[in-house]
Design a protein around this motif. Sequence first.
Motif, PDB file in Angstrom:
ATOM      1  N   MET A   1       0.812  -1.058   0.068  1.00 25.71           N
ATOM      2  CA  MET A   1       0.020   0.060  -0.131  1.00 25.71           C
ATOM      3  C   MET A   1       0.898   1.343   0.057  1.00 25.71           C
ATOM      4  N   ASN A   2       0.446   2.214  -0.914  1.00 27.35           N
ATOM      5  CA  ASN A   2       1.234   3.600  -0.805  1.00 27.35           C
ATOM      6  C   ASN A   2       0.358   4.654  -0.191  1.00 27.35           C
ATOM      7  N   LEU A   3       1.132   5.501   0.183  1.00 25.60           N
ATOM      8  CA  LEU A   3       0.732   6.919   0.589  1.00 25.60           C
ATOM      9  C   LEU A   3       1.814   7.949   0.182  1.00 25.60           C
ATOM     10  N   ALA A   4       1.432   9.219   0.572  1.00 33.60           N
ATOM     11  CA  ALA A   4       2.381  10.329   0.312  1.00 33.60           C
ATOM     12  C   ALA A   4       2.921  11.008   1.454  1.00 33.60           C
ATOM     13  N   ARG A   5       4.132  11.416   1.335  1.00 32.32           N
ATOM     14  CA  ARG A   5       5.135  12.034   2.180  1.00 32.32           C
ATOM     15  C   ARG A   5       5.329  13.493   2.063  1.00 32.32           C
ATOM     16  N   ALA A   6       5.219  14.519   2.702  1.00 30.88           N
ATOM     17  CA  ALA A   6       5.394  15.881   2.376  1.00 30.88           C
ATOM     18  C   ALA A   6       7.177  15.956   2.068  1.00 30.88           C
ATOM     19  N   ILE A   7       7.199  16.857   0.990  1.00 30.03           N
ATOM     20  CA  ILE A   7       8.665  16.811   0.515  1.00 30.03           C
ATOM     21  C   ILE A   7       8.763  18.288   0.118  1.00 30.03           C
ATOM     22  N   HIS A   8       9.962  18.901   0.545  1.00 32.01           N
ATOM     23  CA  HIS A   8      10.355  20.240   0.323  1.00 32.01           C
ATOM     24  C   HIS A   8      11.609  20.222  -0.578  1.00 32.01           C
ATOM     25  N   PHE A   9      11.728  21.122  -1.516  1.00 34.53           N
ATOM     26  CA  PHE A   9      12.683  21.487  -2.371  1.00 34.53           C
ATOM     27  C   PHE A   9      13.607  22.660  -1.859  1.00 34.53           C
ATOM     28  N   ASP A  10      12.745  23.507  -1.079  1.00 28.07           N
ATOM     29  CA  ASP A  10      13.243  24.712  -0.651  1.00 28.07           C
ATOM     30  C   ASP A  10      12.396  25.212   0.496  1.00 28.07           C
ATOM     31  N   GLU A  11      12.475  26.470   0.860  1.00 24.29           N
ATOM     32  CA  GLU A  11      11.852  27.110   1.978  1.00 24.29           C
ATOM     33  C   GLU A  11      10.546  27.716   1.628  1.00 24.29           C
ATOM     34  N   SER A  12      10.024  27.622   0.377  1.00 28.16           N
ATOM     35  CA  SER A  12       8.817  28.229   0.128  1.00 28.16           C
ATOM     36  C   SER A  12       7.803  28.239   0.738  1.00 28.16           C
ATOM     37  N   ASP A  13       7.296  26.820   1.065  1.00 28.09           N
ATOM     38  CA  ASP A  13       6.385  26.473   1.875  1.00 28.09           C
ATOM     39  C   ASP A  13       6.180  27.175   3.333  1.00 28.09           C
ATOM     40  N   ARG A  14       7.277  27.510   3.815  1.00 29.65           N
ATOM     41  CA  ARG A  14       7.046  28.455   5.058  1.00 29.65           C
ATOM     42  C   ARG A  14       6.801  29.619   4.748  1.00 29.65           C
ATOM     43  N   ASN A  15       6.997  30.133   3.513  1.00 30.67           N
ATOM     44  CA  ASN A  15       6.681  31.522   3.263  1.00 30.67           C
ATOM     45  C   ASN A  15       5.169  31.709   2.789  1.00 30.67           C
ATOM     46  N   VAL A  16       4.630  30.520   2.100  1.00 37.00           N
ATOM     47  CA  VAL A  16       3.216  30.613   1.363  1.00 37.00           C
ATOM     48  C   VAL A  16       1.935  30.084   2.123  1.00 37.00           C
ATOM     49  N   PHE A  17       2.284  29.203   3.098  1.00 36.75           N
ATOM     50  CA  PHE A  17       1.192  28.689   4.006  1.00 36.75           C
ATOM     51  C   PHE A  17       1.240  29.292   5.351  1.00 36.75           C
ATOM     52  N   GLY A 147      18.183  12.182  -9.426  1.00 31.48           N
ATOM     53  CA  GLY A 147      17.682  13.616  -8.883  1.00 31.48           C
ATOM     54  C   GLY A 147      16.888  13.585  -7.639  1.00 31.48           C
ATOM     55  N   LEU A 148      15.978  12.731  -7.473  1.00 32.74           N
ATOM     56  CA  LEU A 148      15.078  12.941  -6.272  1.00 32.74           C
ATOM     57  C   LEU A 148      15.697  12.370  -5.102  1.00 32.74           C
ATOM     58  N   GLU A 149      16.510  11.421  -5.150  1.00 31.46           N
ATOM     59  CA  GLU A 149      17.061  10.976  -3.660  1.00 31.46           C
ATOM     60  C   GLU A 149      17.582  12.061  -2.830  1.00 31.46           C
ATOM     61  N   GLN A 150      18.235  12.989  -3.945  1.00 33.19           N
ATOM     62  CA  GLN A 150      19.008  13.955  -3.109  1.00 33.19           C
ATOM     63  C   GLN A 150      17.831  14.912  -2.131  1.00 33.19           C
ATOM     64  N   PHE A 151      16.639  14.700  -2.656  1.00 29.63           N
ATOM     65  CA  PHE A 151      15.684  15.804  -1.911  1.00 29.63           C
ATOM     66  C   PHE A 151      14.662  14.929  -0.878  1.00 29.63           C
ATOM     67  N   ALA A 152      14.459  13.619  -1.401  1.00 28.42           N
ATOM     68  CA  ALA A 152      13.507  13.047  -0.673  1.00 28.42           C
ATOM     69  C   ALA A 152      13.901  12.265   0.619  1.00 28.42           C
ATOM     70  N   ILE A 153      12.886  12.384   1.567  1.00 31.36           N
ATOM     71  CA  ILE A 153      13.389  12.041   2.874  1.00 31.36           C
ATOM     72  C   ILE A 153      12.405  10.674   3.286  1.00 31.36           C
ATOM     73  N   HIS A 154      13.046   9.483   3.431  1.00 33.99           N
ATOM     74  CA  HIS A 154      12.158   8.355   3.736  1.00 33.99           C
ATOM     75  C   HIS A 154      12.389   7.962   5.189  1.00 33.99           C
ATOM     76  N   VAL A 155      11.337   7.716   5.907  1.00 33.93           N
ATOM     77  CA  VAL A 155      11.620   7.526   7.354  1.00 33.93           C
ATOM     78  C   VAL A 155      11.110   6.083   7.318  1.00 33.93           C
ATOM     79  N   ASP A 156      11.965   5.364   8.100  1.00 28.44           N
ATOM     80  CA  ASP A 156      11.568   3.916   8.526  1.00 28.44           C
ATOM     81  C   ASP A 156      10.849   3.913   9.771  1.00 28.44           C
TER      82      ASP A 156
END
Length: 160
Positions: A1-17, A147-156
Amino acid sequence: MNLARAIHFDESDRNVFHSPARTGEWCVSGGFEFSNWTEGDLSGKARQAFSNGWLGLETFGRVTFVAVTKVEPAEVETLARSLANHFVHFYGAPSIDAALPVARDEIAQMSELCDEHDQNTLLTVARELTDTGVRESYRVIAAEAAGLEQFAIHVDQDDG
């Protein structure tokens, strides 16, 4: 089963939400928050949350991008209970027992969306108000293996 995790590429979400989701937390669409909104509600950071924010299931903050990843069934039930609790405390659901089926449905809908895609696929959401309510559409961005593995955070689960 899959679900989605929040991912950030920069700090923009801190400014817009008003309240940004934490990197790595599980997310659902969260479109239910806007079910009774009108054009008058759509200004500033609230407009940004409406337009393209996924809902984090820990902080109940918003995030622009989510990444598809595997989720353990036991974790899904914990997330459903957390969302049901949120429905009680913020939306006036009469009890956790009454809210739990709705919370499970929200998570199941997100899981169905994610199950259509490979691990690390990025998703965005776009919402618009229509005469019949809120319409959501999704954009899928295929993972670039290098490219994505540089940014994605996977948590066990063991990472706690």
